[in-house]
Design an enzyme around this catalytic site. Structure first.
Site, PDB file in Angstrom:
ATOM      1  N   LYS A 182      30.650  -8.175  19.433  1.00  0.00           N
ATOM      2  CA  LYS A 182      32.026  -7.699  19.248  1.00  0.00           C
ATOM      3  C   LYS A 182      32.099  -6.747  18.054  1.00  0.00           C
ATOM      4  O   LYS A 182      31.900  -7.144  16.921  1.00  0.00           O
ATOM      5  CB  LYS A 182      33.004  -8.843  18.996  1.00  0.00           C
ATOM      6  CG  LYS A 182      34.443  -8.310  19.050  1.00  0.00           C
ATOM      7  CD  LYS A 182      35.472  -9.186  18.398  1.00  0.00           C
ATOM      8  CE  LYS A 182      35.693  -8.895  16.933  1.00  0.00           C
ATOM      9  NZ  LYS A 182      36.350  -7.606  16.646  1.00  0.00           N
ATOM     10  N   GLY A 234      30.842  -9.909   7.831  1.00  0.00           N
ATOM     11  CA  GLY A 234      32.262  -9.672   7.569  1.00  0.00           C
ATOM     12  C   GLY A 234      32.677 -10.373   6.298  1.00  0.00           C
ATOM     13  O   GLY A 234      31.867 -10.581   5.400  1.00  0.00           O
ATOM     14  N   SER A 235      33.937 -10.768   6.255  1.00  0.00           N
ATOM     15  CA  SER A 235      34.471 -11.337   5.017  1.00  0.00           C
ATOM     16  C   SER A 235      34.048 -12.795   4.842  1.00  0.00           C
ATOM     17  O   SER A 235      33.780 -13.506   5.820  1.00  0.00           O
ATOM     18  CB  SER A 235      35.988 -11.253   5.032  1.00  0.00           C
ATOM     19  OG  SER A 235      36.487 -11.987   6.125  1.00  0.00           O
ATOM     20  N   THR A 236      34.013 -13.236   3.598  1.00  0.00           N
ATOM     21  CA  THR A 236      33.676 -14.623   3.285  1.00  0.00           C
ATOM     22  C   THR A 236      34.699 -15.566   3.920  1.00  0.00           C
ATOM     23  O   THR A 236      34.351 -16.636   4.428  1.00  0.00           O
ATOM     24  CB  THR A 236      33.612 -14.797   1.757  1.00  0.00           C
ATOM     25  OG1 THR A 236      32.517 -14.001   1.285  1.00  0.00           O
ATOM     26  CG2 THR A 236      33.387 -16.245   1.356  1.00  0.00           C
ATOM     27  N   GLU A 237      35.962 -15.124   3.921  1.00  0.00           N
ATOM     28  CA  GLU A 237      37.037 -15.936   4.494  1.00  0.00           C
ATOM     29  C   GLU A 237      36.768 -16.274   5.968  1.00  0.00           C
ATOM     30  O   GLU A 237      36.790 -17.443   6.368  1.00  0.00           O
ATOM     31  CB  GLU A 237      38.308 -15.101   4.351  1.00  0.00           C
ATOM     32  CG  GLU A 237      39.584 -15.761   4.695  1.00  0.00           C
ATOM     33  CD  GLU A 237      40.714 -14.710   4.755  1.00  0.00           C
ATOM     34  OE1 GLU A 237      40.520 -13.564   4.269  1.00  0.00           O
ATOM     35  OE2 GLU A 237      41.768 -15.054   5.303  1.00  0.00           O
ATOM     36  N   GLY A 239      33.899 -15.903   7.520  1.00  0.00           N
ATOM     37  CA  GLY A 239      32.606 -16.591   7.576  1.00  0.00           C
ATOM     38  C   GLY A 239      32.765 -18.097   7.419  1.00  0.00           C
ATOM     39  O   GLY A 239      32.143 -18.888   8.127  1.00  0.00           O
ATOM     40  N   GLU A 256      26.475 -12.910   6.938  1.00  0.00           N
ATOM     41  CA  GLU A 256      26.336 -11.847   5.926  1.00  0.00           C
ATOM     42  C   GLU A 256      27.747 -11.538   5.461  1.00  0.00           C
ATOM     43  O   GLU A 256      28.510 -10.934   6.195  1.00  0.00           O
ATOM     44  CB  GLU A 256      25.734 -10.587   6.547  1.00  0.00           C
ATOM     45  CG  GLU A 256      24.388 -10.789   7.199  1.00  0.00           C
ATOM     46  CD  GLU A 256      23.240 -10.568   6.236  1.00  0.00           C
ATOM     47  OE1 GLU A 256      23.490 -10.376   5.030  1.00  0.00           O
ATOM     48  OE2 GLU A 256      22.094 -10.613   6.702  1.00  0.00           O
ATOM     49  N   CYS A 290      29.252  -4.025   1.344  1.00  0.00           N
ATOM     50  CA  CYS A 290      29.222  -5.413   0.872  1.00  0.00           C
ATOM     51  C   CYS A 290      28.326  -5.561  -0.351  1.00  0.00           C
ATOM     52  O   CYS A 290      28.593  -6.375  -1.220  1.00  0.00           O
ATOM     53  CB  CYS A 290      28.759  -6.323   1.987  1.00  0.00           C
ATOM     54  SG  CYS A 290      27.311  -5.691   2.799  1.00  0.00           S
ATOM     55  N   GLU A 387      36.259  -8.979  -4.520  1.00  0.00           N
ATOM     56  CA  GLU A 387      35.700  -7.800  -3.882  1.00  0.00           C
ATOM     57  C   GLU A 387      36.839  -6.823  -3.581  1.00  0.00           C
ATOM     58  O   GLU A 387      37.797  -7.180  -2.904  1.00  0.00           O
ATOM     59  CB  GLU A 387      35.029  -8.250  -2.579  1.00  0.00           C
ATOM     60  CG  GLU A 387      34.244  -7.178  -1.918  1.00  0.00           C
ATOM     61  CD  GLU A 387      33.543  -7.698  -0.673  1.00  0.00           C
ATOM     62  OE1 GLU A 387      34.154  -8.477   0.074  1.00  0.00           O
ATOM     63  OE2 GLU A 387      32.388  -7.305  -0.463  1.00  0.00           O
TER      64      GLU A 387
HETATM   65  P1  NAP Z   1      36.480  -9.534   8.650  1.00  0.00           P
HETATM   66  O1  NAP Z   1      37.944  -9.556   8.717  1.00  0.00           O
HETATM   67  O2  NAP Z   1      35.769 -10.781   8.318  1.00  0.00           O
HETATM   68  O3  NAP Z   1      35.992  -8.994  10.046  1.00  0.00           O
HETATM   69  C1  NAP Z   1      34.653  -8.944  10.447  1.00  0.00           C
HETATM   70  C2  NAP Z   1      34.598  -9.084  11.949  1.00  0.00           C
HETATM   71  O4  NAP Z   1      35.015 -10.387  12.341  1.00  0.00           O
HETATM   72  C3  NAP Z   1      35.514  -8.134  12.702  1.00  0.00           C
HETATM   73  O5  NAP Z   1      34.883  -7.764  13.906  1.00  0.00           O
HETATM   74  C4  NAP Z   1      36.729  -9.006  12.948  1.00  0.00           C
HETATM   75  O6  NAP Z   1      37.556  -8.554  13.963  1.00  0.00           O
HETATM   76  C5  NAP Z   1      36.085 -10.321  13.267  1.00  0.00           C
HETATM   77  N1  NAP Z   1      36.920 -11.494  13.105  1.00  0.00           N
HETATM   78  C6  NAP Z   1      38.100 -11.629  12.425  1.00  0.00           C
HETATM   79  N2  NAP Z   1      38.546 -12.906  12.501  1.00  0.00           N
HETATM   80  C7  NAP Z   1      37.632 -13.603  13.223  1.00  0.00           C
HETATM   81  C8  NAP Z   1      37.510 -14.977  13.616  1.00  0.00           C
HETATM   82  N3  NAP Z   1      38.414 -15.878  13.281  1.00  0.00           N
HETATM   83  N4  NAP Z   1      36.421 -15.341  14.334  1.00  0.00           N
HETATM   84  C9  NAP Z   1      35.470 -14.438  14.660  1.00  0.00           C
HETATM   85  N5  NAP Z   1      35.534 -13.138  14.318  1.00  0.00           N
HETATM   86  C10 NAP Z   1      36.593 -12.718  13.606  1.00  0.00           C
HETATM   87  O7  NAP Z   1      35.944  -8.478   7.627  1.00  0.00           O
HETATM   88  P2  NAP Z   1      36.363  -6.950   7.536  1.00  0.00           P
HETATM   89  O8  NAP Z   1      37.609  -6.873   6.758  1.00  0.00           O
HETATM   90  O9  NAP Z   1      36.317  -6.309   8.849  1.00  0.00           O
HETATM   91  O10 NAP Z   1      35.119  -6.377   6.728  1.00  0.00           O
HETATM   92  C11 NAP Z   1      35.084  -6.359   5.344  1.00  0.00           C
HETATM   93  C12 NAP Z   1      34.328  -7.545   4.787  1.00  0.00           C
HETATM   94  O11 NAP Z   1      33.048  -7.685   5.381  1.00  0.00           O
HETATM   95  C13 NAP Z   1      34.089  -7.414   3.330  1.00  0.00           C
HETATM   96  O12 NAP Z   1      34.454  -8.590   2.672  1.00  0.00           O
HETATM   97  C14 NAP Z   1      32.592  -7.162   3.213  1.00  0.00           C
HETATM   98  O13 NAP Z   1      32.016  -7.595   2.030  1.00  0.00           O
HETATM   99  C15 NAP Z   1      32.048  -7.876   4.379  1.00  0.00           C
HETATM  100  N6  NAP Z   1      30.778  -7.268   4.799  1.00  0.00           N
HETATM  101  C16 NAP Z   1      29.601  -7.939   4.550  1.00  0.00           C
HETATM  102  C17 NAP Z   1      28.388  -7.377   4.900  1.00  0.00           C
HETATM  103  C18 NAP Z   1      27.091  -8.081   4.645  1.00  0.00           C
HETATM  104  O14 NAP Z   1      26.075  -7.666   5.160  1.00  0.00           O
HETATM  105  N7  NAP Z   1      27.051  -9.134   3.872  1.00  0.00           N
HETATM  106  C19 NAP Z   1      28.370  -6.144   5.526  1.00  0.00           C
HETATM  107  C20 NAP Z   1      29.545  -5.492   5.761  1.00  0.00           C
HETATM  108  C21 NAP Z   1      30.753  -6.078   5.398  1.00  0.00           C
HETATM  109  P3  NAP Z   1      38.661  -7.428  13.599  1.00  0.00           P
HETATM  110  O15 NAP Z   1      37.934  -6.164  13.558  1.00  0.00           O
HETATM  111  O16 NAP Z   1      39.648  -7.444  14.652  1.00  0.00           O
HETATM  112  O17 NAP Z   1      39.257  -7.819  12.272  1.00  0.00           O
END
Ligand code: NAP
Ligand code: MG
Length: 476
Positions: A182, A234-237, A239, A256, A290, A387
C-alpha cells in the site's frame, strides 16, 4: 557577487501523466471498490490524477492472489529464475528513469535533481542488488535452505514513494515471498507505474499487488489473516498501533519509524565540509527524511563560527519550483505536513529558541517553508525532542565528547547519527556508544542497497538492505 540562475524547467510531458490510475491486483489493473482519491501536486496545489483505491474486498482479493502465486509459482521457483525477473524490473526502472523522476517530483514535490539523481537510481539499484541474492540465499548465513514466509503485506510513507516501494518489494521477491503493497495516500503514482513495469516484466499474476488508499487500507492489509509478514515504514504512532494489533498473531514484523538524529560536529572537523553535510542532512528532501540530521550538536568553541558559515550557505539554497533543475529545496508534501511544521516552529519561538530563517523568496502558490535554523535550543524544547519532518534544524552545543554522547542519546528515537571530526579514534569511540542504527562519519544521508538500515527504540526494529535485511523475509 553570486550568479543568478535562469530557470531550467524539466518538461512535464515526460511524466506521461494519465488522468486516472487504478489498483493492481492479480496481474491486472482493476476498478477498486474504495472511494477514488485525487493526487495533488504540492508545488501548485493542482490535481494531477484521480486514483482508484482498494476497498476491503480488493485487499482480500490481492492477498488471496498473492497466496495463490506464492503456492503455485513464486515460492517454488528456483532462485536463479526469480533473479531474472528482478533484474528485468531493475533494468526497466533504469530505462524509464526520466519519466519516473518527473512523475515523482510532480506527485511528491521533491526537487527534480533529487528524484533524478537519488530516488530513481537507488530504487533501480535495490532491485539489481537483491536480484543478485535470489540464487545465493544458502550462502547468506541463514542455514542451507532458507525458506520464504509467504505473503508480505507492506505499507510505505510519502517521503520516498518509489524508493520505499523498491526497499520493500525487492528483498521480498528475492527471498521468494509474494507482495501486497500500500503506497501513501498523497503519493501513489510512481508505485502504480512500477506496477506497470512489473506487468511488462511478465511477473506471474499475483506476485506483486499494489493497493492504493488511505490508512484504513493499510490497516485492512496488515490485519488480513493471509499475510505472513508485515513491513511498515511510517510514523512511530502508527507503528505502535500495528505492533499492538499484530501481537499474538505470529506474523513477522519489521518497523521503520521516525527519528531525531544528532549530527555532531567536533572542533577539529573540516568546517566547510561539515556545513555541506549539515545542509544535506536536514535540507535534503525538504527534511522529509526519517534519518534527517535534525539536531545539530556543535562543540561550543566553534559554535559561532559554524553558525555564521551555515547561515551564509543556507541563504544560497534555491527554494521553489521542484521541476526546475536548479532548485535545492522543493515543496512540502501536503498542507497537513506544512501545518505540522509551522506548529512546531511556533513552539520553538515560544519556548525561547532563537530563530533564523532564510530570506529566500517563496512561490505564492503551493506548500513551501523556508529553510530555518534554531539556535540556543535546549534539550527539553519540543523542537529538540519531536520529529519536525521539515526543513528545520535545531542547534545545541556541547563541551566534551561525553556531553555530546549524552545529548545525542537523549531521545526516544535511534535511527541515525553523524560525527564530524578529523580523529579516527573518536569516530570509533562515538560510533560504539551512539544508540543509532546508522552512524555516518564525515558524511550524512548516504544510502546503499548493500548497507543495512533500521532503528533502535522508538525508531523501530528490523533491518532493511544488505545481507542482514534478508532475514526479515526468511523463515529463520
Ligand atoms: P504514517 O501516517 O505513519 O503513514 C505511513 C503509511 O501508513 C501510509 O501509507 C499511511 O496511509 C499508512 N497508515 C496510516 N494509518 C495506518 C494504520 N492504522 N494501519 C496501517 N497503515 C496505516 O506516516 P507519514 O506521515 O505518512 O510519514 C511520515 C513518518 O514516517 C515520519 O514520522 C517519518 O519519520 C516516518 N518514516 C520513517 C522511515 C524509516 O525508514 N524509519 C522512512 C520514512 C518515513 P496514508 O498515506 O493514508 O496516511
Ligand atoms: Mg501527490
Amino acid at each position: 557577487m553570486t550568479w543568478e540562475y535562469d530557470p531550467a524547467p524539466e518538461s512535464r510531458a515526460i511524466a506521461n501523466l494519465k488522468p486516472t490510475y487504478r489498483p493492481f491486483v492479480d496481474g491486472e489493473f482493476v476498478d477498486g471498490t474504495g472511494e477514488p482519491l485525487k493526487s495533488v501536486n504540492p508545488a501548485t496545489e493542482e490535481v494531477l490524477a484521480e486514483v482508484g483505491t482498494a476497498g476491503p474486498t480488493d485487499v482480500d482479493k490481492a492477498v488471496k492472489a498473492a497466496r495463490r502465486a506464492y503456492d503455485k509459482v513464486w515460492g517454488r521457483m528456483p532462485g536463479s529464475e526469480r533473479a531474472k525477473y528482478i533484474f528485468r524490473i531493475a533494468r526497466m526502472i533504469a530505462e524509464r528513469a526520466r519519466e519516473l523522476a518527473v512523475l515523482e517530483t510532480l506527485d511528491n514535490g521533491k526537487p527534480i535533481k533529487e528524484s533524478r539523481d537519488t530516488d530513481v537510481p537507488t530504487a533501480s539499484a535495490h532491485f539489481f542488488y537483491h536480484a543478485g541474492w535470489a540464487d545465493k540465499l544458502e550462502y547468506a548465513g541463514y542455514g542451507p535452505d532458507p525458506r520464504p514466509l509467504g505473503v508480505a503485506g507492506q505499507v510505505i510513507p510519502w517521503n520516498f514513494p518509489l524508493l520505499m516501494a523498491a526497499w520493500k518489494i525487492a528483498p521480498a521477491l528475492a527471498c521468494g515471498n509474494t507482495v501486497v503493497l500500500k503506497p501513501a495516500e498523497t503519493t501513489p503514482l510512481t508505485a502504480l507505474v512500477l506496477a506497470e513495469i512489473i506487468q511488462q516484466a511478465e511477473l506471474p499474476p499475483g506476485v506483486v499487488n499494489i493497493v492504493p488508499g488511505a490508512g484504513d487500507v493499510g490497516a485492512e492489509l496488515v490485519n488480513h489473516p493471509g499475510v505472513a509478514k508485515v513491513a511498515f515504514t511510517g510514523s512511530t504512532e502508527v507503528g505502535k498501533l500495528i505492533q499492538g494489533s499484530l501481537a499474538g498473531t505470529g506474523k513477522k514484523l519489521t518497523l521503520e519509524l521516525g527519528g531525531k538524529a544528532a549530527n555532531i560536529v567536533f572542533d577539529d572537523a573540516p568546517l566547510d565540509q561539515a556545513v555541506e553535510g549539515i545542509v544535506n542532512g536536514i535540507f535534503f528532501n525538504q527534511g522529509h527524511v526519517c534519518c534527517a540530521g535534525s539536531r545539530l550538536l556543535v562543540q561550543e568553541s566553534i559554535a559561532d563560527e559554524l553558525l555564521d558559515r551555515l547561515h551564509e550557505r543556507v541563504a544560497t539554497l534555491r527554494v521553489g519550483d521542484p521541476m526546475d533543475k536548479n532548485t535545492d529545496v522543493g515543496a512540502i508534501n501536503s498542507r497537513d505536513q506544512l501545518s505540522k511544521i509551522r506548529e512546531l516552529v511556533t513552539s520553538g519561538e515560544q519556548e525561547g529558541a532563537q530563530r533564523w530563517t532564510s530570506p529566500c523568496p517563496l512561490p505564492e502558490k503551493g506548500f513551501f517553508f523556508a529553510p530555518t535554523v534554531f539556535a540556543n535550543v535546549t534539550q527539553s524544547m519540543r523542537i529538540a525532542r519531536e520529529e519536525i519532518f521539515g526543513p528545520v534544524l535545531s542547534v545545541l552545543t556541547f563541551r566534551t565528547p561525553d556531553e555530546a554522547l549524552a545529548k545525542a542519546n537523549n531521545t526516544p528515537y535511534g535511527l541515525s547519527a553523524g560525527v564530524w571530526t578529523e580523529k579516527g579514534s573518536r569516530i570509533l569511540w562515538m560510533a560504539d556508544r551512539l544508540r543509532a542504527g546508522v552512524v555516518w562519519a564525515n558524511t550524512f544521508n548516504r544510502f546503499d542497497p548493500a548497507a543495512p538500515f533500521g532503528g533502535y527504540q522508538e525508531s523501530g526494529f528490523g533491518r532493511e538492505g544488505g545481507r542482514t535485511g534478508l532475514e526479515a523475509y526468511l523463515d529463520v
